[in-house]
Design an enzyme around this catalytic site. Structure first.
Site, PDB file in Angstrom:
ATOM      1  N   HIS A   1      15.213 -13.680  17.635  1.00  0.00           N
ATOM      2  CA  HIS A   1      16.391 -12.418  17.419  1.00  0.00           C
ATOM      3  C   HIS A   1      15.673 -11.216  17.048  1.00  0.00           C
ATOM      4  O   HIS A   1      16.379 -10.269  16.400  1.00  0.00           O
ATOM      5  CB  HIS A   1      17.455 -13.076  16.577  1.00  0.00           C
ATOM      6  CG  HIS A   1      18.034 -14.149  17.119  1.00  0.00           C
ATOM      7  ND1 HIS A   1      19.110 -13.845  18.275  1.00  0.00           N
ATOM      8  CD2 HIS A   1      17.966 -15.642  16.893  1.00  0.00           C
ATOM      9  CE1 HIS A   1      19.401 -15.365  18.560  1.00  0.00           C
ATOM     10  NE2 HIS A   1      18.697 -16.347  18.019  1.00  0.00           N
TER      11      HIS A   1
ATOM     12  N   LYS B   1      -9.405  -1.728  -4.933  1.00  0.00           N
ATOM     13  CA  LYS B   1      -9.052  -1.851  -6.467  1.00  0.00           C
ATOM     14  C   LYS B   1      -9.873  -1.163  -7.415  1.00  0.00           C
ATOM     15  O   LYS B   1      -9.462  -0.840  -8.529  1.00  0.00           O
ATOM     16  CB  LYS B   1      -9.477  -3.404  -6.772  1.00  0.00           C
ATOM     17  CG  LYS B   1      -8.410  -4.233  -6.068  1.00  0.00           C
ATOM     18  CD  LYS B   1      -8.362  -5.743  -6.252  1.00  0.00           C
ATOM     19  CE  LYS B   1      -9.577  -6.428  -5.878  1.00  0.00           C
ATOM     20  NZ  LYS B   1      -9.335  -7.986  -6.202  1.00  0.00           N
TER      21      LYS B   1
ATOM     22  N   GLU C   1      -8.833 -11.301   6.526  1.00  0.00           N
ATOM     23  CA  GLU C   1      -9.849 -11.021   5.468  1.00  0.00           C
ATOM     24  C   GLU C   1     -11.247 -11.582   5.805  1.00  0.00           C
ATOM     25  O   GLU C   1     -12.108 -10.985   5.246  1.00  0.00           O
ATOM     26  CB  GLU C   1      -9.355 -11.636   3.971  1.00  0.00           C
ATOM     27  CG  GLU C   1     -10.068 -11.203   2.911  1.00  0.00           C
ATOM     28  CD  GLU C   1      -9.504 -11.562   1.652  1.00  0.00           C
ATOM     29  OE1 GLU C   1      -8.332 -10.638   1.001  1.00  0.00           O
ATOM     30  OE2 GLU C   1      -9.472 -12.572   0.930  1.00  0.00           O
TER      31      GLU C   1
END
Length: 540
Positions: free
Chosen positions: A379, A506, A348
């Site tokens: 893993h 947004k 950001e």
């Protein structure tokens, strides 16, 4: 020849050399390419560079006037030029009676002291809900830095949880779809639940939608709003007027400042959940650790300056060795959320393509940050790191000591200590294999091994060792990465303190919301894909 041209020439030479060769030819490489500051050791000897490269990188930083920019950061100048704000998160960890920036220190500590008083009241069982019952559950409602920072630190410092008579449980809610909040509320009682609403602007839709649902839940269980709002909601924001309008009483409001970016805010009253988790004294140690790094960053020579070295190494990998992804691999389960925290902090901040002069950047900026707790990652994606086709740089992070028998008061403390050293040995082994490949295969006859069991190595990594994971050292660790991000912004000539790429999406979402909820809304102004998706949603 320009500095960039010299660095490109050095990179061309370095691509022909293997880390094993560098270690074989250079004496005391670890001693020359590692730095210790108090409780932290930063080892970058497994990076694909040498003294000549490092000297050139430091010269590049000086040409970019990094020393002047550091001075500007630790001033009250408005270096966040697109929003006309200073960037003074460092002021949040100034000592209480700091001679330098005394006005800032006084202002910050006035809010912190109010927060500390509330924390001690809750810990003492003296803060009660509207029915007079002791608060036992605290739900932090926030998003971005108001969620990731407090959650990451509270989880990392779980060993230092402050013990209260009835027990205090912390919960974190951030998703706008309400799924987290729904899961949490099923297990809570309104009478004993306190909500913290953290939003710098107090207009973030994600946070306010969850807060409104919490208010309705309390209303259903407790009745009169004016009474339960006073006892069951804490607000943290720059906007006292909006908190008051929402219903949070002034004595339950904690103030931020516009010079604190959300991803840099855990040191402020946004850190209330942290203080509730570990107590006031340990929260102060967290601040002290960060302040120690602030001093180190300002005073240390670049050659011994850990944030500067981290940033220069990152730039070297990205811009000259073309390694554009960076994995953060903590070898301690308590740092489970640290990579997620860094994803926001770095991407950001430095995920930008426009320079301060409004021209396109001349170099690639922030890499893709990813990772996982090391033992789990082994893993999952270590196969790609060791034998894949992508070049990846890595940060390994591990505490040297963990599990004190007296602290744990457990009969099996010794076995837990052994488990910690198992994790530590894996941390060292993985960085060794990544760097040296086949040369790390001791007692192996390579001629007898099929080719699919060979390892090319030469994957660069740094290792950050902490004496132990506790509030002071965690404060140091976080601040090191904060300042690394700032240094890289200077090298790339970008502003790390705004986030316009977050805001516009947004805004568009807010414009689409009414369209979604009205079957006969006009969709003609939308693109074909969005229009088709909305029609599909309405059809189902």
């Amino acid at each position: 020849m320009s500095q960039q041209q010299r660095l490109h020439a050095l990179a061309q030479d370095m691509r022909q050399r293997h880390l094993y060769e560098l270690f074989s030819q250079e004496q005391q490489r670890f001693e020359r390419l590692s730095v210790q500051h108090e409780q932290i050791i930063f080892d970058f000897s497994k990076q694909r560079l040498n003294d000549e490269v490092l000297d050139e990188l430091i010269g590049f930083a000086k040409a970019k006037q990094l020393d002047t920019w550091i001075e500007r950061l630790f001033s009250q100048q408005k270096i966040n030029y697109t929003e006309q704000r200073a960037a003074m998160h460092w002021a949040l960890r100034l000592p209480e009676y700091s001679e330098r920036h005394q006005d800032l220190s006084t202002e910050v500590h006035a809010q912190l002291q109010r927060m500390f008083a509330l924390v001690e009241q809750i810990h003492a069982g003296q803060y009660r809900g509207v029915t007079g019952q002791v608060i036992q559950d605290v739900v932090n409602i926030g998003v971005g830095g108001s969620d990731l920072g407090p959650m990451m630190v509270s989880h990392a410092l779980a060993d230092f949880k402050h013990q209260t008579a009835k027990g205090l449980r912390l919960h974190f809610v951030s998703t706008m779809d309400g799924s987290q909040l729904s899961d949490v509320l099923q297990h809570l009682r309104p009478e004993t639940t306190l909500f913290i609403v953290s939003s710098k602007s107090f207009s973030t839709i994600d946070t306010l939608s969850n807060a409104q649902t919490a208010r309705l839940w309390l209303s259903a269980g407790l009745g009169e709003q004016s009474l339960f709002l006073k006892h069951h909601f804490i607000g943290i924001s720059t906007r006292a007027d909006k908190m008051t309008a929402w219903g949070i009483t002034p004595d339950k409001q904690f103030l931020l400042w516009d010079w604190v970016g959300g991803r840099y805010s855990l040191w402020s009253c946004i850190g209330l959940p942290i203080a509730l988790s570990i107590g006031v004294a340990q929260f102060k140690r967290l601040l002290a650790g960060a302040y120690s790094v602030d001093q180190h960053f300002q005073l240390a020579d670049f050659r011994q300056n850990i944030p500067v070295l981290m940033a220069l190494i990152g730039m070297w990998n990205i811009n000259f060795l073309q390694i554009n992804t960076h994995a953060v691999l903590p070898y301690d389960g308590r740092l489970k959320y640290f990579t997620s925290y860094l994803q926001q902090l770095e991407m950001e901040s430095n995920g930008k393509s426009i320079q301060r002069n409004h021209q396109p950047v001349e170099m690639h900026t922030c890499p893709i940050i990813w990772g996982e707790v090391g033992p789990n990652a082994q893993h999952a994606f270590y196969q790609l790191l060791h034998q894949g086709t992508n070049r990846v740089s890595c940060d390994f992070i591990a505490p040297i000591h963990r599990y004190d028998q007296q602290q744990l008061q457990l009969e099996n403390a010794n076995s837990l200590i052994e488990q910690h050293y198992l994790a530590l040995s894996n941390c060292l082994a993985q960085s060794r294999l990544l760097a040296f490949g086949n040369h790390a295969l001791e007692n192996e006859d390579l001629d007898q091994l099929p080719v699919y069991q060979h390892y090319s190595g030469n994957q660069p990594s740094s290792t950050m060792l902490m004496k132990s994971l506790e509030p002071y050292s965690l404060g140091m660790l976080i601040a090191l990465y904060e300042h690394k991000v700032f240094v890289q912004s200077v090298l790339w000539n970008i502003n790390p303190f705004d986030q316009w790429g977050v805001e516009k999406g947004k805004q568009i979402a807010n414009s689409l919301l009414p369209v979604l909820t009205h079957t006969h809304a006009d969709l003609s102004h939308l693109d074909a894909s969005t229009r088709g998706l909305i029609q599909s949603i309405q059809m189902f």
